[in-house]
Design a protein around this motif. Structure first.
Motif, mmCIF file in Angstrom:
data_model
loop_
_atom_site.group_PDB
_atom_site.id
_atom_site.type_symbol
_atom_site.label_atom_id
_atom_site.label_comp_id
_atom_site.label_asym_id
_atom_site.label_seq_id
_atom_site.Cartn_x
_atom_site.Cartn_y
_atom_site.Cartn_z
ATOM 1 N N ALA A 97 46.446 59.342 34.188
ATOM 2 C CA ALA A 97 46.088 58.302 35.147
ATOM 3 C C ALA A 97 46.574 56.932 34.701
ATOM 4 O O ALA A 97 47.078 56.140 35.511
ATOM 5 C CB ALA A 97 44.570 58.289 35.348
ATOM 6 N N GLN A 98 46.437 56.647 33.431
ATOM 7 C CA GLN A 98 46.911 55.359 32.899
ATOM 8 C C GLN A 98 48.418 55.195 33.099
ATOM 9 O O GLN A 98 48.896 54.116 33.455
ATOM 10 C CB GLN A 98 46.585 55.254 31.411
ATOM 11 C CG GLN A 98 45.111 55.106 31.092
ATOM 12 C CD GLN A 98 44.829 55.284 29.600
ATOM 13 O OE1 GLN A 98 45.610 55.913 28.874
ATOM 14 N NE2 GLN A 98 43.716 54.743 29.135
ATOM 15 N N ALA A 99 49.169 56.259 32.871
ATOM 16 C CA ALA A 99 50.628 56.187 32.977
ATOM 17 C C ALA A 99 51.091 56.028 34.414
ATOM 18 O O ALA A 99 52.063 55.313 34.692
ATOM 19 C CB ALA A 99 51.248 57.438 32.357
ATOM 20 N N VAL A 111 42.971 56.995 43.900
ATOM 21 C CA VAL A 111 42.563 58.213 43.199
ATOM 22 C C VAL A 111 42.729 58.042 41.696
ATOM 23 O O VAL A 111 41.846 58.406 40.903
ATOM 24 C CB VAL A 111 43.395 59.415 43.689
ATOM 25 C CG1 VAL A 111 43.060 60.672 42.883
ATOM 26 C CG2 VAL A 111 43.156 59.661 45.173
ATOM 27 N N LEU A 112 43.838 57.470 41.280
ATOM 28 C CA LEU A 112 44.111 57.294 39.861
ATOM 29 C C LEU A 112 43.188 56.269 39.217
ATOM 30 O O LEU A 112 42.759 56.437 38.067
ATOM 31 C CB LEU A 112 45.570 56.894 39.664
ATOM 32 C CG LEU A 112 46.585 57.972 40.062
ATOM 33 C CD1 LEU A 112 47.991 57.399 40.121
ATOM 34 C CD2 LEU A 112 46.524 59.142 39.092
ATOM 35 N N ALA A 140 46.366 49.206 32.779
ATOM 36 C CA ALA A 140 46.740 49.977 33.964
ATOM 37 C C ALA A 140 45.997 49.488 35.202
ATOM 38 O O ALA A 140 46.593 49.307 36.279
ATOM 39 C CB ALA A 140 46.463 51.460 33.734
ATOM 40 N N LEU A 141 44.698 49.263 35.071
ATOM 41 C CA LEU A 141 43.910 48.769 36.202
ATOM 42 C C LEU A 141 44.354 47.367 36.603
ATOM 43 O O LEU A 141 44.333 47.018 37.791
ATOM 44 C CB LEU A 141 42.427 48.783 35.843
ATOM 45 C CG LEU A 141 41.794 50.173 35.681
ATOM 46 C CD1 LEU A 141 40.416 50.065 35.033
ATOM 47 C CD2 LEU A 141 41.679 50.890 37.030
ATOM 48 N N GLY A 142 44.769 46.582 35.631
ATOM 49 C CA GLY A 142 45.223 45.225 35.920
ATOM 50 C C GLY A 142 46.495 45.184 36.735
ATOM 51 O O GLY A 142 46.767 44.196 37.437
ATOM 52 N N LYS A 143 47.288 46.269 36.694
ATOM 53 C CA LYS A 143 48.533 46.323 37.460
ATOM 54 C C LYS A 143 48.321 46.869 38.869
ATOM 55 O O LYS A 143 49.260 46.909 39.669
ATOM 56 C CB LYS A 143 49.561 47.170 36.713
ATOM 57 C CG LYS A 143 50.014 46.520 35.409
ATOM 58 C CD LYS A 143 51.015 47.395 34.664
ATOM 59 C CE LYS A 143 51.462 46.728 33.369
ATOM 60 N NZ LYS A 143 52.408 47.560 32.585
#
Length: 234
Positions: A97-99, A111-112, A140-143
């Motif tokens: 999910a992070q990737a 979803v991710l 990842a969430l910041g992007k």
């Protein structure tokens, strides 16, 4: 005569998409792993953790034909990576999910993002600690800020057990992540899929704690025959 007591083809099959009944029809990543492990020909061998195997099958299928052969070097690395630690599923799913979150399409980002938050909560529960996002999750969430905001609201009051996560959420996250990378805005999806599989293998190896190197298949191991195309005189 068993399916193992047959002559070996002149060369190993080339990696290709999907499931193959026999090596003469091709092979996917995990089918060749089953051969190396000395198991019956299968894309779901017991030698590899089920979720890691799902990552390998997905990467195999969504990598382009021109780039797929590069995956072959990783096949021995998954042999023997199996375990029952519930953290395996959470860490593999979180890694995927992070990737994928920064490069996936908008409809998959939600979803991710939920997958990142849920996996972090499951890991915190299993480790007996408060929930604290690691740096990769924060990045990842910041992007994907809109998806992150939606995911926090959606999952705020939801509880997922490690068992539920392993059986339902983790496979969904992995599938969504692989499709997100392959069909999203990644500049080189083949390279990102390769890196994802390599990272998932390393993550799994770290938790399983396997210290040995793979030394090859048993000397008597043979590929199964294609019963529908047996050469004359055999």
């Amino acid at each position: 005569m068993s399916t193992h007591d047959v002559s070996v083809p002149d060369r190993l099959p080339i990696l290709s998409r999907g499931k193959h009944r026999t090596p003469r029809k091709g092979a996917c990543f995990m089918e060749l792993a089953s051969y190396l492990a000395g198991e019956r020909w299968s894309d779901h061998p017991s030698c590899t953790h089920p979720l890691l195997a799902a990552v390998a099958r997905g990467v195999n299928d969504y990598t382009s034909d021109d780039a797929r052969s590069r995956l072959a070097i990783l096949i021995p690395s998954v042999v023997g990576l199996a375990g029952k630690d519930p953290r395996l599923d959470a860490r593999i799913a979180l890694l995927c999910a992070q990737a994928a979150l920064p490069v996936a399409s908008e409809e998959r980002q939600r979803v991710l993002a939920v997958g990142v938050l849920t996996a972090e909560r499951v890991l915190a529960h299993l480790d007996g600690r408060p929930v604290e996002l690691d740096a990769r999750s924060v990045a990842a969430l910041g992007k994907a800020p809109h998806a992150a905001t939606w995911a926090r609201r959606f999952s705020a009051d939801k509880q997922t057990s490690a068992k539920q996560f392993r059986r339902r959420a983790a496979p969904t996250i992995v599938t969504c992540a692989i499709k997100g990378i392959a069909q999203g805005c990644a500049p080189d999806p083949d390279a990102q899929l390769y890196d994802l599989l390599r990272a998932a293998i390393s993550e799994c190896a770290e938790l399983v704690g396997r210290g040995r190197r793979y030394d090859g298949p048993p000397p008597t191991r043979r590929l199964p025959a294609d019963r529908s195309a047996t050469p004359a005189g055999v």
